[in-house]
Design a protein around this motif. Structure first.
Motif, PDB file in Angstrom:
ATOM      1  N   ASP A  79      30.540  46.498  45.033  1.00  0.00           N
ATOM      2  CA  ASP A  79      31.761  46.200  44.288  1.00  0.00           C
ATOM      3  C   ASP A  79      31.714  46.733  42.861  1.00  0.00           C
ATOM      4  O   ASP A  79      32.702  47.267  42.344  1.00  0.00           O
ATOM      5  CB  ASP A  79      31.997  44.687  44.260  1.00  0.00           C
ATOM      6  N   ARG A  83      34.319  49.462  41.422  1.00  0.00           N
ATOM      7  CA  ARG A  83      35.144  49.114  40.266  1.00  0.00           C
ATOM      8  C   ARG A  83      34.971  50.135  39.145  1.00  0.00           C
ATOM      9  O   ARG A  83      35.952  50.594  38.540  1.00  0.00           O
ATOM     10  CB  ARG A  83      34.779  47.714  39.782  1.00  0.00           C
ATOM     11  N   VAL A 131      37.511  43.851  42.066  1.00  0.00           N
ATOM     12  CA  VAL A 131      37.000  44.270  43.377  1.00  0.00           C
ATOM     13  C   VAL A 131      36.163  43.149  43.968  1.00  0.00           C
ATOM     14  O   VAL A 131      35.270  42.617  43.299  1.00  0.00           O
ATOM     15  CB  VAL A 131      36.155  45.557  43.269  1.00  0.00           C
ATOM     16  N   GLU A 132      36.467  42.805  45.211  1.00  0.00           N
ATOM     17  CA  GLU A 132      35.701  41.784  45.922  1.00  0.00           C
ATOM     18  C   GLU A 132      35.562  42.193  47.377  1.00  0.00           C
ATOM     19  O   GLU A 132      36.563  42.399  48.070  1.00  0.00           O
ATOM     20  CB  GLU A 132      36.393  40.427  45.825  1.00  0.00           C
ATOM     21  N   ASP A 133      34.328  42.346  47.817  1.00  0.00           N
ATOM     22  CA  ASP A 133      34.031  42.771  49.194  1.00  0.00           C
ATOM     23  C   ASP A 133      34.748  44.064  49.549  1.00  0.00           C
ATOM     24  O   ASP A 133      35.259  44.234  50.666  1.00  0.00           O
ATOM     25  CB  ASP A 133      34.409  41.681  50.196  1.00  0.00           C
ATOM     26  N   GLY A 134      34.820  44.978  48.597  1.00  0.00           N
ATOM     27  CA  GLY A 134      35.431  46.276  48.840  1.00  0.00           C
ATOM     28  C   GLY A 134      36.947  46.290  48.756  1.00  0.00           C
ATOM     29  O   GLY A 134      37.569  47.345  48.932  1.00  0.00           O
TER      30      GLY A 134
END
Length: 245
Positions: A79, A83, A131-134
């Motif tokens: 992530d 980002r 961004v979280e888990d792609g």
């Protein structure tokens, strides 16, 4: 209400007929809950994701759709790296040169391009990247629908992105239309070094994009279609581009 497994079979059959792709290695699941249909799973690319969702909506007209489909990231990217790549790309893009670019890192806001004092100036904007888990989430404010769509395309172009949630607001408000979609897609194709935009024609009718013209390879043909599907708020893409050696 139809059973979820019945809907899934109908959608997969329609998807494979339209796209000529098989999803045997990308299992998709659907489930009804409280009147909503949740779609989960992984697909190979953004075109597959959006086509599958549109077909699902067609087969379940009037049903609220919950999208948990993700694009397979190969290779996977952390992530933080995703980002950083996206923020850098936005900061370097000519279209976002007057935008303040920020990153949300562990709940803290980091300003990476411009200053927050500039955010209120006329002709500027603010794009915040989380961004979280792609999954990339874009929040803030931009000055046009083109900027809003270009932000999504930029996120999809960064390797490792599994989905894009675009929550960017517009100031001032702007009416969407076919000409707007055609203009921004032309810019996208001209920006993408993997395609030759001058050989591709674009027609947009009722937010549905038709691509025509000719290219040298099937890979270039597919990339032009992927670029079109990267746009938000469209009703579909028809690829009539021909390959000529």
């Amino acid at each position: 209400m139809q059973r979820s497994d019945t809907v899934l079979k109908q959608v997969i059959a329609a998807f494979e007929h339209q796209s000529h792709l098989k999803l045997r290695n990308h299992p998709i699941h659907m489930s009804f809950d409280d009147g909503a249909l949740t779609v989960t799973g992984e697909v190979p690319d953004v075109a597959s994701k959006k086509r599958l969702l549109q077909l699902t909506q067609m087969h379940c007209e009037g049903t609220h759709l919950v999208d948990h489909l993700r694009v397979t990231a190969n290779p996977s990217v952390g992530d933080g790296e995703l980002r950083a790549r996206l923020c850098e790309r936005l900061a370097q893009a000519v279209e976002f040169r007057n935008c303040v670019i920020c990153a949300r890192v562990k709940g803290q806001l980091e300003v990476l391009h411009g200053t927050m004092d500039e955010a209120g100036n006329e002709g500027t904007g603010v794009v915040e990247v989380t961004v979280e888990d792609g999954v990339v989430t874009l929040t803030g404010q931009v000055i046009s629908l083109s900027h809003r769509r270009l932000a999504s395309v930029t996120a999809w172009w960064v390797g490792g992105c599994r989905d894009v949630v675009n929550l960017l607001e517009l100031a001032p408000a702007e009416t969407d239309g076919d000409d707007e979609i055609s203009d921004v897609l032309q810019l996208v194709l001209e920006t993408d070094p993997r395609v030759r935009a001058e050989q591709i024609t674009i027609n947009v009718e009722n937010h549905k994009i038709t691509l025509a013209g000719w290219v040298a390879t099937d890979a270039e043909r597919r990339q032009a279609e992927q670029d079109a599907w990267c746009l938000d708020a469209i009703e579909g893409v028809v690829n009539q581009i021909q390959v000529r050696a």
